[in-house]
Motif scaffolding. Structure first.
Motif, PDB file in Angstrom:
ATOM      1  N   PHE A 144       2.968  -5.807  -9.385  1.00  0.00           N
ATOM      2  CA  PHE A 144       1.893  -5.413  -8.477  1.00  0.00           C
ATOM      3  C   PHE A 144       1.662  -6.498  -7.433  1.00  0.00           C
ATOM      4  O   PHE A 144       1.662  -7.680  -7.759  1.00  0.00           O
ATOM      5  CB  PHE A 144       0.588  -5.206  -9.275  1.00  0.00           C
ATOM      6  CG  PHE A 144       0.649  -4.086 -10.261  1.00  0.00           C
ATOM      7  CD1 PHE A 144       0.244  -2.810  -9.912  1.00  0.00           C
ATOM      8  CD2 PHE A 144       1.119  -4.303 -11.549  1.00  0.00           C
ATOM      9  CE1 PHE A 144       0.299  -1.771 -10.827  1.00  0.00           C
ATOM     10  CE2 PHE A 144       1.173  -3.273 -12.476  1.00  0.00           C
ATOM     11  CZ  PHE A 144       0.763  -2.009 -12.110  1.00  0.00           C
ATOM     12  N   PRO A 145       1.405  -6.113  -6.179  1.00  0.00           N
ATOM     13  CA  PRO A 145       1.181  -7.107  -5.136  1.00  0.00           C
ATOM     14  C   PRO A 145      -0.197  -7.772  -5.217  1.00  0.00           C
ATOM     15  O   PRO A 145      -0.425  -8.783  -4.570  1.00  0.00           O
ATOM     16  CB  PRO A 145       1.312  -6.298  -3.845  1.00  0.00           C
ATOM     17  CG  PRO A 145       0.905  -4.918  -4.227  1.00  0.00           C
ATOM     18  CD  PRO A 145       1.385  -4.748  -5.643  1.00  0.00           C
ATOM     19  N   ASP A 146      -1.095  -7.222  -6.032  1.00  0.00           N
ATOM     20  CA  ASP A 146      -2.450  -7.783  -6.107  1.00  0.00           C
ATOM     21  C   ASP A 146      -2.595  -8.858  -7.178  1.00  0.00           C
ATOM     22  O   ASP A 146      -3.693  -9.323  -7.451  1.00  0.00           O
ATOM     23  CB  ASP A 146      -3.485  -6.673  -6.306  1.00  0.00           C
ATOM     24  CG  ASP A 146      -3.300  -5.892  -7.600  1.00  0.00           C
ATOM     25  OD1 ASP A 146      -2.415  -6.241  -8.419  1.00  0.00           O
ATOM     26  OD2 ASP A 146      -4.046  -4.913  -7.803  1.00  0.00           O
ATOM     27  N   LEU A 178       4.677  -1.180  -4.843  1.00  0.00           N
ATOM     28  CA  LEU A 178       5.074  -1.717  -6.136  1.00  0.00           C
ATOM     29  C   LEU A 178       6.555  -2.051  -6.134  1.00  0.00           C
ATOM     30  O   LEU A 178       7.361  -1.306  -5.585  1.00  0.00           O
ATOM     31  CB  LEU A 178       4.803  -0.691  -7.242  1.00  0.00           C
ATOM     32  CG  LEU A 178       3.394  -0.144  -7.354  1.00  0.00           C
ATOM     33  CD1 LEU A 178       3.328   0.888  -8.479  1.00  0.00           C
ATOM     34  CD2 LEU A 178       2.390  -1.254  -7.572  1.00  0.00           C
ATOM     35  N   GLU A 206      11.378   0.016  -4.664  1.00  0.00           N
ATOM     36  CA  GLU A 206       9.956  -0.101  -4.363  1.00  0.00           C
ATOM     37  C   GLU A 206       9.379   1.290  -4.182  1.00  0.00           C
ATOM     38  O   GLU A 206      10.069   2.201  -3.748  1.00  0.00           O
ATOM     39  CB  GLU A 206       9.743  -0.902  -3.071  1.00  0.00           C
ATOM     40  CG  GLU A 206      10.191  -2.336  -3.176  1.00  0.00           C
ATOM     41  CD  GLU A 206       9.978  -3.104  -1.874  1.00  0.00           C
ATOM     42  OE1 GLU A 206       9.928  -2.467  -0.791  1.00  0.00           O
ATOM     43  OE2 GLU A 206       9.876  -4.328  -1.939  1.00  0.00           O
ATOM     44  N   ASP A 251      -2.618   2.226  -2.031  1.00  0.00           N
ATOM     45  CA  ASP A 251      -2.400   1.395  -0.844  1.00  0.00           C
ATOM     46  C   ASP A 251      -1.517   0.185  -1.152  1.00  0.00           C
ATOM     47  O   ASP A 251      -1.506  -0.779  -0.405  1.00  0.00           O
ATOM     48  CB  ASP A 251      -3.741   0.941  -0.260  1.00  0.00           C
ATOM     49  CG  ASP A 251      -4.558   0.120  -1.244  1.00  0.00           C
ATOM     50  OD1 ASP A 251      -4.193   0.060  -2.431  1.00  0.00           O
ATOM     51  OD2 ASP A 251      -5.572  -0.465  -0.819  1.00  0.00           O
ATOM     52  N   MET A 252      -0.764   0.255  -2.247  1.00  0.00           N
ATOM     53  CA  MET A 252       0.100  -0.859  -2.654  1.00  0.00           C
ATOM     54  C   MET A 252       1.566  -0.463  -2.602  1.00  0.00           C
ATOM     55  O   MET A 252       1.908   0.711  -2.717  1.00  0.00           O
ATOM     56  CB  MET A 252      -0.209  -1.272  -4.107  1.00  0.00           C
ATOM     57  CG  MET A 252      -1.579  -1.828  -4.331  1.00  0.00           C
ATOM     58  SD  MET A 252      -1.792  -2.365  -6.051  1.00  0.00           S
ATOM     59  CE  MET A 252      -2.065  -0.800  -6.856  1.00  0.00           C
ATOM     60  N   GLU A 285       5.474   3.353  -3.075  1.00  0.00           N
ATOM     61  CA  GLU A 285       4.068   3.280  -2.682  1.00  0.00           C
ATOM     62  C   GLU A 285       3.217   3.912  -3.769  1.00  0.00           C
ATOM     63  O   GLU A 285       3.551   4.963  -4.315  1.00  0.00           O
ATOM     64  CB  GLU A 285       3.854   4.016  -1.361  1.00  0.00           C
ATOM     65  CG  GLU A 285       4.480   3.306  -0.192  1.00  0.00           C
ATOM     66  CD  GLU A 285       4.215   4.004   1.124  1.00  0.00           C
ATOM     67  OE1 GLU A 285       3.273   4.828   1.208  1.00  0.00           O
ATOM     68  OE2 GLU A 285       4.956   3.732   2.078  1.00  0.00           O
ATOM     69  N   TYR A 286       2.125   3.232  -4.060  1.00  0.00           N
ATOM     70  CA  TYR A 286       1.173   3.716  -5.060  1.00  0.00           C
ATOM     71  C   TYR A 286      -0.211   3.371  -4.546  1.00  0.00           C
ATOM     72  O   TYR A 286      -0.579   2.203  -4.482  1.00  0.00           O
ATOM     73  CB  TYR A 286       1.449   3.057  -6.416  1.00  0.00           C
ATOM     74  CG  TYR A 286       0.488   3.463  -7.498  1.00  0.00           C
ATOM     75  CD1 TYR A 286       0.516   4.748  -8.037  1.00  0.00           C
ATOM     76  CD2 TYR A 286      -0.446   2.566  -7.983  1.00  0.00           C
ATOM     77  CE1 TYR A 286      -0.364   5.118  -9.032  1.00  0.00           C
ATOM     78  CE2 TYR A 286      -1.331   2.931  -8.989  1.00  0.00           C
ATOM     79  CZ  TYR A 286      -1.278   4.211  -9.504  1.00  0.00           C
ATOM     80  OH  TYR A 286      -2.154   4.570 -10.499  1.00  0.00           O
TER      81      TYR A 286
END
Length: 80
Positions: A34-36, A17, A9, A14-15, A11-12
């Motif tokens: 992607f978490p979105d 990945l 994992e 505020d996510m 950070e990118y």
């Protein structure tokens, strides 16, 4: 680093990945989740005509995401 992890994992923005590494035709391909909820992105490094390596999306069309995320992947492995 002797072995690449199968998943990691990073950070990118505020996510966070989730990245899986696949091997296709002796080439490392990174699958980014992607978490979105947007569709997963597949990227790989390719040499271009002048010999430089660039991050490419597979299939083409998501270069604006591939380049900065690819840079974060390089940074991740440099710090391991």
């Amino acid at each position: 680093m002797l072995f690449l992890p199968d998943e990691f994992e990073l950070e990118y923005g505020d996510m966070l990945l989730k990245i899986k590494i696949h091997t296709m035709v002796d080439r490392k391909v990174f699958e980014i989740a992607f978490p979105d909820g947007r569709k997963n992105l597949m990227i790989s490094r390719s040499k271009v005509f002048d010999g430089k390596k660039v991050w490419m999306s597979i299939p083409e069309g998501r270069q604006q995401e591939a380049i900065p995320i690819g840079a974060k992947i390089v940074e991740y492995f440099k710090n391991q």
